[in-house]
Scaffold this motif. Structure first.
Motif, short mmCIF file in Angstrom:
data_model
loop_
_atom_site.label_atom_id
_atom_site.label_comp_id
_atom_site.label_asym_id
_atom_site.label_seq_id
_atom_site.Cartn_x
_atom_site.Cartn_y
_atom_site.Cartn_z
N ASN A 6 0.80 -1.22 0.00
CA ASN A 6 0.00 0.00 0.00
C ASN A 6 0.84 1.27 0.00
OD1 ASN A 6 -2.30 -1.51 2.33
ND2 ASN A 6 -2.31 -1.56 0.11
N TYR A 30 2.14 2.36 -3.48
CA TYR A 30 0.99 2.66 -4.34
C TYR A 30 0.40 4.03 -4.02
CZ TYR A 30 0.53 -1.68 -6.92
OH TYR A 30 0.73 -2.71 -7.80
N ARG A 31 0.64 4.52 -2.80
CA ARG A 31 0.09 5.83 -2.44
C ARG A 31 1.14 6.94 -2.49
NH1 ARG A 31 -2.55 1.97 -1.34
NH2 ARG A 31 -4.82 2.00 -1.43
N GLN A 45 -3.64 0.30 4.06
CA GLN A 45 -4.90 0.85 3.56
C GLN A 45 -6.11 0.19 4.22
OE1 GLN A 45 -5.60 3.43 2.05
NE2 GLN A 45 -7.67 3.14 1.31
N MET A 76 -8.73 9.77 0.46
CA MET A 76 -7.66 8.77 0.34
C MET A 76 -7.54 8.29 -1.11
SD MET A 76 -9.57 5.61 2.21
CE MET A 76 -11.06 4.88 1.60
N ILE A 77 -6.41 7.65 -1.39
CA ILE A 77 -6.23 7.00 -2.70
C ILE A 77 -6.66 5.56 -2.54
CG2 ILE A 77 -4.50 6.11 -4.32
CD1 ILE A 77 -2.92 8.60 -3.98
N SER A 78 -7.51 5.08 -3.44
CA SER A 78 -7.87 3.66 -3.36
C SER A 78 -8.50 3.15 -4.65
CB SER A 78 -8.80 3.42 -2.19
OG SER A 78 -8.72 2.06 -1.82
#
Lengths: 319, 491
Positions: free
Chosen positions: B239, B242-243, B301, B316-318
């Motif tokens: 995670n 990726y963020r 995450q 948030m990023i998801s």
């Protein structure tokens, strides 16, 4: 008259000694046959890995290559470790973790054992409850404590904020300053029942008549403890402390699950660092050298453990 | 005049139908997906336009009555995935067993964070499975070390052009292809419109730049006392890169030059002013403004999801799958929590990931690949190649590469976008347009064997060193750059 020289005498003793050992082995051949399978298994699962780890510690194992492409570099891995800043930081963490966990768990366990040694209503139930942390799975305990400590919605934080004792939840495991003490608390919580059980067993061996005699002689509770109880528990205390110390040196689950050695390596101890070096970064050579150092440390503790046990046996034999 | 009997008419009709069906099911004969036209509208226009018969396609690779045995490890679902995905995984293995009843399949699911460690260990003991599905980061590492058999889409009946070029790069080492992408994904930006509104922000507008994210996060925290942005900085957790990488790339930074069109991976850029600016943004949110979850250093995450559902996190990023995850979590809530969760779900908004100050938008081009191992590294020293190809053909088929990525990702096989399930997905899954729109901004992780260590250890370490105050932002970036240089130098 036969004149025996010093050398000949030594040879004779050696031969007689050898034949004595061989004779003993032959006489106990059935016993050896019984333990042979166990020894064979140990050789495979313990001796070979130890040998291979020691061998690997003298090789460079670049992460981009297969292990079979390793190159011999002598003691370079050991030099790399001992001159690395991280090593000393991790070693310091390991010492704090091991000493802190061991000593406090022992003292707490001992105190609890003394309290539970007296007769009172509900003693059995309390004893059973106190053993729970020890029997609970370390993985489950780690997740539970992670939740308790959670820096945003942990139970402790919620209670403190709810009672108005803090503006925001305290930071237990996301701070380099508090993470290690916080993990030690969890470890102590898990281990003190072990010390308690050991010391409770030890307390059963303290002669009641000695304590009564001391009481009749006017000894205070503290004097009875210090001069009668404690000396009787010396050996069991030593064994308990050594067992706890060995377990703590090797303790992987709690720090790995709760923090993964972080933040910023502040909770890395030897064993978690070795794991990361080997499996995360594939520095098998360096990780092996680390493991050898850990092995030597544990063997030293093991030596004292065996000595303590032998002391026990001698004492029991002479009693 | 030719007289045709009823029997021969039926026969000819059957043959003609079968021929038609086989033509339709052959992706080579369908027009390939045109990546130059990529847009949500284009994706909608091709969805449901083609039928595929997976069993028939895979029968050409491995006969359906083939008798064999296959050991297979795969990166499976984890705690942060929706229940819907679990069901598709279950369906896949049931279907495979029905399609290939004589292949004895021994599969093992592992989570993203555990798979690499376990697989590396198994390889050392020559005890690996015959086939493995790895995260996109892993392919190059194992290919470069010689553990994998060459394997390209053509080996299982597909065409290389049916897969994203970026995804193919991640399975290629020194010009040879060693695997096939199963799914590819880009994430999107999620926010809670209600929180935005209460914080005095436009509820229907995502932050346009990363500077806005910092500003919005502070505003949310200052006004409402909750976390603004869902920062994640745990080590050894997928995670984190990726963020953080989208933030790094948007600022113009990078580990190397991976964000350029033709990366060479020669120049380490983690200590560039742009990279330091990205790290500074995280520092500002975590340390200066205290506007992100404090638990960011030990959490991933999956820990942000309940925070978001509880209305304690603004953005948030998801994945788009988070919508399904929220629905799953909401179902498990009770009493007032259930209503609260529903309010959050109703207020969920998705948008494009913010840009840097110069308008650069970037996101990690993620996903997974499937590989076949060389026999000498496999338990028993034998690989049942037809059995391995059978499962790879099925997983990378348009049908299953779509279904196995139904909720959170996108099919690795681009023909998956043409299936009826894609159409169904577009109708059922909210916000899917946003992530498909992000795909062209996707940047693959460096296709280097060292990439897992860089992304899972060095980059998170850099973040942690800066965010805990163990180092200054400059020192943390310099330290990370030095570690990458040492790593690339073979240390």
């Amino acid at each position: 008259m036969t004149i025996v020289t010093g050398k000949a005498e030594a040879r004779r003793r050696l031969q007689s000694g050898r034949s004595g050992v061989l004779r003993q082995i032959w006489e106990h051949r059935a016993d050896y046959a019984y333990v042979l399978p166990a020894i064979a298994v140990m050789l495979v699962v313990i001796a070979y890995p130890i040998y291979y780890t020691i061998e690997l510690s003298f090789f460079k194992t670049p992460p981009g290559l297969q292990l079979r492409d390793k190159t011999f570099i002598g003691v370079d891995n050991y030099t790399t470790i001992l001159t690395s800043e991280v090593f000393w930081r991790v070693t310091w963490n390991t010492l704090i973790w091991t000493l802190g966990s061991t000593l406090i768990a022992f003292v707490l366990g001992f105190a609890t054992a003394l309290a539970l040694h007296r007769e009172f209503v509900g003693r059995g139930v309390l004893r059973a409850i106190l053993i729970i942390p020890w029997v609970i799975s370390a993985v489950a305990a780690s997740y539970i404590w992670k939740w308790i400590y959670h820096s945003d919605f942990g139970i402790i934080g919620a209670v403190l904020v709810g009672l108005g004792l803090a503006d925001r939840p305290p930071n237990f495991i996301d701070s380099v300053n508090t993470v290690l003490p916080s993990l030690i608390v969890v470890n102590i919580w898990r281990e003190f029942p072990f010390a308690m059980i050991m010391m409770m067993a030890g307390l059963q061996t303290v002669p009641e008549q000695l304590l009564r005699a001391a009481q009749v002689d006017g000894a205070s509770a503290w004097q009875r403890f210090w001069h009668v109880t404690f000396p009787h528990l010396r050996n069991v205390s030593t064994v308990t402390i050594l067992l706890l110390a060995v377990a703590n040196f090797n303790s992987f689950i709690i720090p790995w699950i709760m923090t993964g050695g972080g933040p910023s390596n502040a909770s890395h101890i030897w064993i978690t660092h070795i794991y990361e070096l080997a499996f995360g970064r594939q520095r098998w050579g360096v990780a092996s050298a680390y493991s050898v150092l850990l092995f030597l440390t544990l063997m030293t503790l093991g030596y004292f453990y065996v000595r303590a046990l032998s002391g026990n046996e001698r004492q029991e034999g002479s009693a | 005049m030719t007289r045709i009997t009823l029997g021969s008419a039926v026969l000819r009709g059957t043959v003609a139908t079968a021929l038609m069906a086989s033509l339709m099911s052959t992706s080579a004969l369908g027009a390939p997906v045109d990546l130059s036209k990529w847009s949500p509208e284009y994706v909608r226009s091709i969805a449901g336009t083609e039928d595929f018969d997976t069993a028939a396609d895979c029968a050409k690779v491995t006969p359906l009555d083939y008798k064999g045995r296959l050991t297979f490890w795969y990166q499976g679902v984890f705690e942060g995935d929706p229940d819907l995905l679990r069901q598709y995984y279950k369906d896949f293995f049931e279907t495979f067993r029905k399609t290939y009843p004589n292949i004895q399949l021994e599969e093992q699911a592992l989570t993203y964070n555990d798979l690499l460690d376990k697989f590396r260990t198994a390889l050392l003991g020559n005890a690996a499975p015959m086939a493995v599905r790895l995260q996109i980061l892993g392919g190059t590492e194992f290919a470069s070390k010689g553990y994998l058999e060459p394997l390209k889409p053509e080996d299982v009946g597909y065409s290389t052009e049916d897969f994203w070029p970026g995804a193919m790069k991640a399975v290629t080492w020194e010009g040879v292809t060693y695997g096939i992408p199963t799914n590819n994904e880009t994430m999107a930006f999620i926010w809670n419109a209600d929180i935005f509104k209460r914080a005095g922000l436009d509820p229907d507008k995502a932050p346009a730049t990363w500077d806005d994210v910092v500003k919005y996060s502070k505003q949310i925290h200052d006004k409402l006392g909750i976390a603004g942005y869902g920062l994640v900085a745990r080590k050894n957790a997928g995670n984190t890169p990726y963020r953080f990488m989208p933030q790094l790339w948007a600022h113009g930074g990078g580990v190397f030059d991976e964000a350029t069109a033709n990366p060479t991976y020669e120049d380490v850029q983690l200590d560039s002013p742009q990279s330091k600016a990205a790290l500074q943004a995280s520092y500002d949110m975590y340390v200066r403004d205290k506007s992100v979850p404090v638990s960011a250093l030990t959490n991933q995450q999956a820990d942000n999801q309940p925070l978001f559902l509880a209305g304690q996190l603004g953005m948030m990023i998801s994945h788009p799958s988070d919508y399904d995850v929220m629905l799953d979590l909401q179902k498990k809530a009770t009493g007032a929590d259930k209503d609260k969760a529903q309010t959050v779900i109703d207020n969920m908004r998705y948008g494009l990931i913010p840009t840097g100050s110069d308008g650069k938008r970037a996101v990690v081009f993620g996903g997974s690949n499937i590989h076949i191992l060389k026999p000498e590294y496999v338990e028993g020293g034998k690989v049942d190649e037809p059995a391995a190809k059978a499962i790879i053909c099925m997983w990378t088929s348009p049908e299953w590469s779509l279904k196995m990525a139904y909720a959170g990702s996108n099919p690795g096989n681009l023909n998956g976008f043409k299936t009826k399930w894609m159409k169904e997905r577009l109708d059922n899954i909210k916000f899917l347009d946003v992530t498909t729109s992000m795909l062209p901004y996707g940047i693959p992780f460096p296709a280097l064997p060292q990439a897992p260590e860089i992304m899972n250890i060095i980059v998170p370490d850099m973040l942690q060193n800066a965010l805990t105050g163990a180092m200054t932002v400059d020192e943390a970036a310099d330290d990370a750059a030095r570690k990458v240089r040492d790593l690339m130098g073979g240390l």
